[in-house]
Motif scaffolding. Structure first.
Motif, PDB file in Angstrom:
ATOM      1  N   PHE A 129       0.841  -1.189   0.000  1.00 21.17           N
ATOM      2  CA  PHE A 129       0.000   0.000   0.000  1.00 21.17           C
ATOM      3  C   PHE A 129       0.879   1.242   0.000  1.00 21.17           C
ATOM      4  CE2 PHE A 129      -4.479  -1.178   1.683  1.00 21.17           C
ATOM      5  CZ  PHE A 129      -4.571  -2.152   0.711  1.00 21.17           C
ATOM      6  N   GLY A 130       0.553   2.207  -0.872  1.00 20.82           N
ATOM      7  CA  GLY A 130       1.235   3.485  -0.862  1.00 20.82           C
ATOM      8  C   GLY A 130       0.576   4.441   0.117  1.00 20.82           C
ATOM      9  N   TYR A 131       1.078   5.694   0.142  1.00 21.76           N
ATOM     10  CA  TYR A 131       0.580   6.638   1.135  1.00 21.76           C
ATOM     11  C   TYR A 131      -0.877   7.012   0.886  1.00 21.76           C
ATOM     12  CZ  TYR A 131       0.676  10.776  -1.900  1.00 21.76           C
ATOM     13  OH  TYR A 131       0.416  11.700  -2.878  1.00 21.76           O
ATOM     14  N   VAL A 140       0.195  13.096   5.562  1.00 23.43           N
ATOM     15  CA  VAL A 140       0.438  11.654   5.537  1.00 23.43           C
ATOM     16  C   VAL A 140       1.636  11.347   4.643  1.00 23.43           C
ATOM     17  CG1 VAL A 140      -0.519   9.417   4.849  1.00 23.43           C
ATOM     18  CG2 VAL A 140      -1.968  11.081   6.019  1.00 23.43           C
ATOM     19  N   TYR A 141       1.729  12.034   3.515  1.00 20.62           N
ATOM     20  CA  TYR A 141       2.845  11.820   2.598  1.00 20.62           C
ATOM     21  C   TYR A 141       4.169  12.184   3.255  1.00 20.62           C
ATOM     22  CZ  TYR A 141       5.939  12.515  -1.402  1.00 20.62           C
ATOM     23  OH  TYR A 141       6.994  12.481  -2.266  1.00 20.62           O
ATOM     24  N   ARG A 142       4.187  13.311   3.980  1.00 24.03           N
ATOM     25  CA  ARG A 142       5.424  13.749   4.635  1.00 24.03           C
ATOM     26  C   ARG A 142       5.877  12.736   5.685  1.00 24.03           C
ATOM     27  NH1 ARG A 142       6.168  16.305   9.327  1.00 24.03           N
ATOM     28  NH2 ARG A 142       3.967  16.916   9.501  1.00 24.03           N
ATOM     29  N   LEU A 143       4.947  12.298   6.529  1.00 22.64           N
ATOM     30  CA  LEU A 143       5.299  11.331   7.565  1.00 22.64           C
ATOM     31  C   LEU A 143       5.662   9.974   6.955  1.00 22.64           C
ATOM     32  CD1 LEU A 143       2.543  12.182  10.207  1.00 22.64           C
ATOM     33  CD2 LEU A 143       4.948  12.872  10.212  1.00 22.64           C
ATOM     34  N   ASN A 189      10.543   6.371   5.688  1.00 24.19           N
ATOM     35  CA  ASN A 189      11.122   5.531   4.627  1.00 24.19           C
ATOM     36  C   ASN A 189      10.228   4.333   4.298  1.00 24.19           C
ATOM     37  OD1 ASN A 189      13.513   7.096   4.336  1.00 24.19           O
ATOM     38  ND2 ASN A 189      14.371   6.102   6.153  1.00 24.19           N
ATOM     39  N   LEU A 190       8.943   4.619   4.059  1.00 26.92           N
ATOM     40  CA  LEU A 190       7.978   3.558   3.796  1.00 26.92           C
ATOM     41  C   LEU A 190       7.602   3.458   2.326  1.00 26.92           C
ATOM     42  CD1 LEU A 190       5.570   4.155   6.829  1.00 26.92           C
ATOM     43  CD2 LEU A 190       7.340   2.400   6.603  1.00 26.92           C
TER      44      LEU A 190
END
Length: 274
Positions: A50-52, A71-74, A79-80
């Motif tokens: 799953f992506g962000y 959410v994208y920043r976190l 490093n997900l």
């Protein structure tokens, strides 16, 4: 500044240009972001592909009101990012017609057939067929077969049958590696690789594999590797010696091979260039 001098806090704040209220201010954002980041990491670990954006939707379903940019920043800070799976590029091969050889031992075809044992462990079968006589030359059964093992299997077949003029395969890693290429070069054998994603160009072995799966693999439940080898070996013997083959005038492959040696039979010709 206060640690190195005896200056007061009021004087230090005045020198750096900030108020004492700003100096003592502690944001609650860090603790909120820490909890949100931990939840994002938990969701990402549960669903690794799953992506962000999908993680953001899962958070919304849980009632968390958060902007997708946050959410994208976190997500990036942790490093997900989902690594992209590299697609294996096929070798550029000119299309060749699938023509019936003029005699036995001219062209062999081989391919892998996958199955599983009762315990769930993988079963890998390497099938080798003579395109002219339709004889199944060997079915090697193991949990894994590397390129080096492929050459050893072919060498064992050639020990009692002789080397073929050509071997037709797909572009599997076991067939495009250095081991098989070196073996073919040493024994003056042409390797005929079909185009990637075009199994019909290797139609003889695909037809055999369909019968092998339908009449053997789907009909038996293998307890272990030894049991699978025994069952498959018996089926191969029956295929060569007892099973009538429609393209051979309903002769068995061994009957047809014997008649060919006396010059009494000739198989149908095939050309599927279209």
């Amino acid at each position: 500044m206060q640690c190195e001098t005896s200056i007061s806090q009021r004087r230090a704040c005045s020198l750096v240009g900030i108020s004492r209220a700003a100096f003592h201010y502690q944001s609650s954002r860090q603790s909120v972001d820490a909890g949100l980041s931990e939840r994002i990491q938990t969701l990402a670990n549960e669903r690794r592909r799953f992506g962000y954006r999908r993680v953001h939707q899962l958070l919304r379903r849980e009632g968390v009101t958060v902007n997708h940019k946050k959410v994208y920043r976190l997500y990036r800070e942790a490093n997900l990012a989902v690594p992209k799976r590299k697609r294996r590029k096929g070798i550029a091969i000119e299309r060749q017609p699938l023509v019936q050889p003029e005699g036995p031992n001219r062209t062999w075809s081989m391919d892998f057939v996958m199955d599983a044992m009762a315990c769930g462990r993988r079963l890998k079968c390497l099938t080798v067929v003579d395109d002219y006589t339709k004889e199944c030359l060997d079915i090697a059964v193991a949990r894994g077969i590397s390129g080096d093992e492929v050459t050893r299997i072919l060498e064992a077949v050639a020990a009692f049958r002789g080397y073929p003029e050509a071997v037709r395969t797909d572009q599997g890693p076991e067939f495009t590696g250095k081991a098989l290429d070196q073996w073919a070069s040493d024994n003056h054998i042409e390797l005929k690789l079909i185009q990637a994603g075009k199994p019909t160009q290797n139609g003889f072995i695909e037809s055999f594999n369909g019968r092998f799966r339908d009449e053997c693999l789907n009909e038996h439940w293998f307890r272990d590797l030894s049991h699978a080898r025994d069952i498959i070996s018996d089926w191969r013997r029956d295929y060569n010696e007892q099973r009538p083959h429609s393209s051979l005038g309903y002769q068995t492959p061994l009957e047809f091979a014997a008649q060919h040696r006396t010059g009494q039979s000739k198989p149908k010709t095939w050309d599927i260039t279209k």
